[in-house]
Design an enzyme around this catalytic site. Structure first.
Site, PDB file in Angstrom:
ATOM      1  N   THR A  46      -0.016   2.119 -10.284  1.00 42.00           N
ATOM      2  CA  THR A  46      -0.737   0.976  -9.772  1.00 42.00           C
ATOM      3  C   THR A  46      -1.493   1.572  -8.347  1.00 42.00           C
ATOM      4  O   THR A  46      -0.930   2.310  -7.694  1.00 42.00           O
ATOM      5  CB  THR A  46       0.023  -0.383  -9.558  1.00 42.00           C
ATOM      6  OG1 THR A  46       1.179  -0.090  -8.843  1.00 42.00           O
ATOM      7  CG2 THR A  46       0.668  -0.557 -10.872  1.00 42.00           C
ATOM      8  N   THR A  48      -2.067   0.320  -5.094  1.00 43.11           N
ATOM      9  CA  THR A  48      -1.425   0.353  -3.830  1.00 43.11           C
ATOM     10  C   THR A  48      -0.298   1.293  -3.901  1.00 43.11           C
ATOM     11  O   THR A  48      -0.057   2.093  -2.768  1.00 43.11           O
ATOM     12  CB  THR A  48      -1.076  -1.042  -3.278  1.00 43.11           C
ATOM     13  OG1 THR A  48      -2.245  -1.763  -3.174  1.00 43.11           O
ATOM     14  CG2 THR A  48      -0.454  -1.067  -1.813  1.00 43.11           C
ATOM     15  N   CYS A  49       0.526   1.260  -4.875  1.00 43.87           N
ATOM     16  CA  CYS A  49       1.528   1.999  -5.007  1.00 43.87           C
ATOM     17  C   CYS A  49       1.388   3.726  -4.988  1.00 43.87           C
ATOM     18  O   CYS A  49       2.330   4.311  -4.253  1.00 43.87           O
ATOM     19  CB  CYS A  49       2.236   1.720  -6.340  1.00 43.87           C
ATOM     20  SG  CYS A  49       2.734  -0.069  -6.447  1.00 43.87           S
ATOM     21  N   SER A  50       0.191   4.105  -5.674  1.00 42.70           N
ATOM     22  CA  SER A  50      -0.058   5.434  -5.826  1.00 42.70           C
ATOM     23  C   SER A  50      -0.726   5.890  -4.526  1.00 42.70           C
ATOM     24  O   SER A  50      -0.709   7.170  -4.202  1.00 42.70           O
ATOM     25  CB  SER A  50      -0.878   5.476  -7.071  1.00 42.70           C
ATOM     26  OG  SER A  50      -0.344   5.290  -8.229  1.00 42.70           O
TER      27      SER A  50
END
Length: 160
Positions: A46, A48-50
């Site tokens: 996703t 922000t996660c990546s």
């Protein structure tokens, strides 16, 4: 949220990617006798996660270790195959332990789930981070919905 500092982490089962395929691992194996910083993301790959969450921890592993952290853990309500692919995509080796919480058992036990159904994701983990010593949570950083501040590696590092 029912989980708080001072609570013991649940001994739920995770799945971790290995060269031989997914390997089940109990929470007690991850947390017992160690100082662990764990961060949870709503989903591998996703935005922000990546782009920010996982890379921030990758960049700060040595700084966490210098503060006495034995293990940095990333968990998500994804299976071990997805966690392995995401780790490979992000250039993560063994410096971060990638744990799939495929059924969300860990997130549910902490009371830290969110409903991502509007995005086709179902029940997922909220974004948060924690520091535990020997399975007891000493610091807990739970994000407000849609935020990315208190669970960021830099913030956690400054506050442990």
């Amino acid at each position: 949220m029912t989980f708080k500092t001072g609570d013991s982490l649940p001994d739920t089962k995770f799945s971790t990617p290995t060269e031989d395929g997914p390997k089940p691992i109990n929470g007690s194996e991850v947390f017992s006798g160690k100082t662990v910083v764990l961060f949870a993301v709503p989903g591998a790959f996703t935005p922000t996660c990546s782009a920010r969450h996982l890379p921030g921890y990758k960049d700060q592993v040595a700084a966490f270790q210098a503060k006495g952290v034995d293990t940095v853990v990333c968990t998500s309500v994804n299976d071990a195959f997805v966690m392995k692919a995401w780790a490979k995509d992000q250039g993560i080796g063994d410096e971060i332990l990638m744990l799939g919480d495929g059924n969300g058992d860990f997130a549910k036990a902490l009371g830290l789930t969110m409903d991502g159904s509007q995005f086709g994701m179902g029940i997922r983990s909220q974004r948060y981070a924690l520091m535990a010593k020997d399975g007891i949570v000493e610091k807990l950083f739970v994000e407000a919905p849609g935020e990315f501040k208190v669970s960021a590696a830099e913030y956690v590092l400054e506050n442990i």
